[in-house]
Enzyme design. Sequence first.
Site, short mmCIF file in Angstrom:
data_model
loop_
_atom_site.label_atom_id
_atom_site.label_comp_id
_atom_site.label_asym_id
_atom_site.label_seq_id
_atom_site.Cartn_x
_atom_site.Cartn_y
_atom_site.Cartn_z
CE LYS A 306 4.25 -29.23 24.53
NZ LYS A 306 5.44 -29.13 25.39
CD GLU A 328 3.75 -25.70 32.10
OE1 GLU A 328 3.24 -26.15 33.14
OE2 GLU A 328 4.22 -26.43 31.21
CB SER A 592 6.47 -31.82 18.07
OG SER A 592 6.66 -30.51 17.58
C1 LIG Z 1 3.89 -28.68 18.68
C2 LIG Z 1 4.88 -28.43 19.73
N1 LIG Z 1 6.13 -28.88 19.57
C3 LIG Z 1 7.09 -28.66 20.48
C4 LIG Z 1 6.84 -27.92 21.63
C5 LIG Z 1 7.97 -27.66 22.55
O1 LIG Z 1 7.90 -28.37 23.76
P1 LIG Z 1 8.85 -29.61 24.04
O2 LIG Z 1 10.25 -29.17 23.80
O3 LIG Z 1 8.58 -29.94 25.44
O4 LIG Z 1 8.48 -30.71 23.13
C6 LIG Z 1 5.55 -27.43 21.86
C7 LIG Z 1 5.24 -26.68 23.07
O5 LIG Z 1 4.31 -26.03 23.26
C8 LIG Z 1 4.55 -27.70 20.88
O6 LIG Z 1 3.31 -27.25 21.04
#
Ligand SMILES: Cc1ncc(COP(=O)(O)O)c(C=O)c1O
Lengths: 614, 246
Positions: A306, A328, A592
Amino acid sequence: MDLIKPLQSLKVRIMLIKVCGLSEESEITELANSGIDMLGFIFHKASRRNLNYDEAKGAFIRNLACEKVGVFVNEEFDYILQTGFYFSLTHVQLHGNESPGMVQALSRYFKVIKAFSIHSKFDFRVCDLYPSADLLLFDTKGDLAGGNGTQFDWKLLDSYQGDIPFLLSGGIGKNDVKAIKEMNHPFFEGIDVNSKFEIEPSRKNIPEIKTFMEELNKSISKTRKGYYGEFGGAYIPELLYNPVQELETAFERIKTNEEFKSKFKHLLRDYVGRPTPLYFSNKLSEKHDATIFLKREDLNHTGAHKINNTIGQILLAKEMGKTNIIAETGAGQHGVATATVCALMGLDCTVFMGTVDMERQKPNVQRMKMLGAKVVPAESGSKTLKDATNEAIRYWINNPSTFYVIGSVVGPHPYPEMVAHFQSVISEEMRFQLQEKTQKMNPDIIVACVGGGSNAAGAFYHYLEEDAVALYCVEAAGLGIDSGKSAATSHLGTVGIIHGSKSLVMQTDNGQIIEPHSISAGLDYPGIGPLHAHLIKSGRAKSIAVTDAEAIKAGLDLTRIEGIIPALESAHALAALDKIELKNKTVVVNLSGRGDKDLETYLTKLNLAENEIE
Amino acid sequence: MKLNKKNNCSIFLTAGYPQLNSAPKLVEELENAGIDFIELGIPFSDPLADGPVIQETSTIALNNGMTIDVLFEQVAEIKMNSALPIVLMGYFNPIYTYGVEKFLKQCKALGVDGLIIPDLEIDIYEFEYKALFETYDIPLIFLITTATPVDRIRRVEKMSKAFIYLVSSSATTGAKASFSKGQIQAFERIKALNLKVPIMVGFGIHNNETYRTVCNLFDGAIIGTAYLKSIANKVSTKAFVADIIG
Ligand SMILES: Cc1ncc(COP(=O)(O)O)c(C=O)c1O
């Protein structure tokens, strides 16, 4: 980072342009290469533009890969068929008194354009007799069948009530751009140009055609900017028009600005700790008989991808002279990343978060507060990410000078494009890291979880046009896709508008948005970014749904075999590995984020499981 | 619909609130109280431009079972008994999902006098839907704010067939201060444009003072939140309207 190009090529084309009466090979080649939709060849002896051809020209036209239209006037069926096959035409255009039966017969072999000459007494109900035509063409009535170079009164088209799309023809020239743009008939599909762009019959003025096309497309691409196929756009109340416009202008300015890029890169390197490693997981590779890498976004400062986006957007906010930042958050990762960068840059920060999420992601709420951000509970609806986003948008309406940092590739244009732009650093690094480690340019498969889709957009970005790279979007199935407690948007969603863009949305038959469910707060969202909606709908990406239980198990497994505790969101991507044919493939899983925020959820499940064993 | 008098007073109510079938009766009361036209709100789960009061009435209406089809039945009933112009107001998603053309066709058949769709942005309308609206001859009523650029206001003027909805301030519905000096000056700038289409002002009109202020400058006012609150507080429609109009 000039990374916007691959996304732009995914745009839809919206007005069809046909150039008719061609003959010169060099002209044909140039037009075919410049994006003209259809090239027209006339097969009518009485016409000054009748195509004279020999064996060589026949072969040349046959080999053209574009849409090729043959124009005929009252010819025999067999002649049209033979000519069509000889030149491998895609369309035949019929300019005489051909019967509906003839059109139907030909429509078995070609797309058929039926032309009509329009005059003030023309009865458009005649068109209803030709239901098998793919397109109609409305031309001017004159002495010569097949085009007279004069215009009819386009107002007459108001009486056309049929539902077959039509092309406008007859004397269209470079001065008609404005009138064409103002054409607003629902079945107006495009235009057909010929004599007004000629040096002499059959010799086209190519530069003029190109300028004309540019003129036509200019304002159109402006209104259609921010679309991925049919998805995207900015469905915003007028109250947000100025703030969104201001943002778009500012983003366009910094996108290619060297100074901005260098600030961004610098912070990503020295503050965030990029590049993040591309880690070869021996254990996962053995398990799946494949070569599996984890892109370690969990190792970024604040623990998830993020922050790539918040650094970019808040740098932009600074450029714009903004002092108040709002965001948000679902999992709290985006909130923490926003609060962090606001602390760094000395800006006021307010984060909206659903009360359900505040409870299940407590550590992140505490971090935000410690960083000096104000956390505003969102109490409406399901009290999760959707509702936090509603509250942030309402706050923005009430305080239009604030900068709203959206955390995913959702929201009105330019957000999806902008967030993807800043997150694209993920695949930018993957490219050189993978080559270093495997000597391969591309992986075979990329897997990423999708809440709104920002980490997936970042991981896919530089591979979007590499069709050999399979892209997997992993969604949260909650208790099961059909359990009524799910967030599997691309499986359950239909086309709709959510948070300012057209995309796939989980909604009732009455267009009310459904409250989703996932154990993972970051995936607990009833929409999906417009880019992903397009990638999935067009078949470029596949989507896989993973249940709460499968994700927990995959998260716990990775913890024990690799010593990496993944975020519950990322655990969904890991669980998907069991559902894809991986044998001998090179695979990148976008990890992620890290799972510290999810310890309570993990431990509860772990204790349950261990108690069961005892 | 034609607004050819001054001091028009319009009331917004959420269809399906407080009871599923409240609208026809409320409209009758409003007509008797001297209201000039009605805005019937189609409830939506995620009303982005609305404050807490309208959000709450929308949730209640949806829980009561309000849908577009039910609303159309009620409009038919209202139209049988009343000549009051009816404008429908709703977010785009429910209408899109219902089918824009099907929706317009129904509106035409029932004699709906106009539509307000706050999140159907002007460019999108012009590009994708204008022709359809014109085919069914249903006027779309556009929102402008005092911050809308003048060339954009001029575009809206050209496309407007009924009236223009001027949003009084940069806020979601339900704000309830009196107008600031700056706001009044901004109103006067809009007034000076001499638009050829009537202007109704909405958002934040909640008492006689705010009503008077906008009527002095423009063609009338639209009242929503204040009326919905009065329903919750069991104030009679007659008393409420008398209080506002003065
Ligand atoms: C670690 C992590 N992965 C994925 C996401 C999902 O968001 P996005 O689909 O925008 O990557 C989030 C959202 O809060 C997150 O904190």
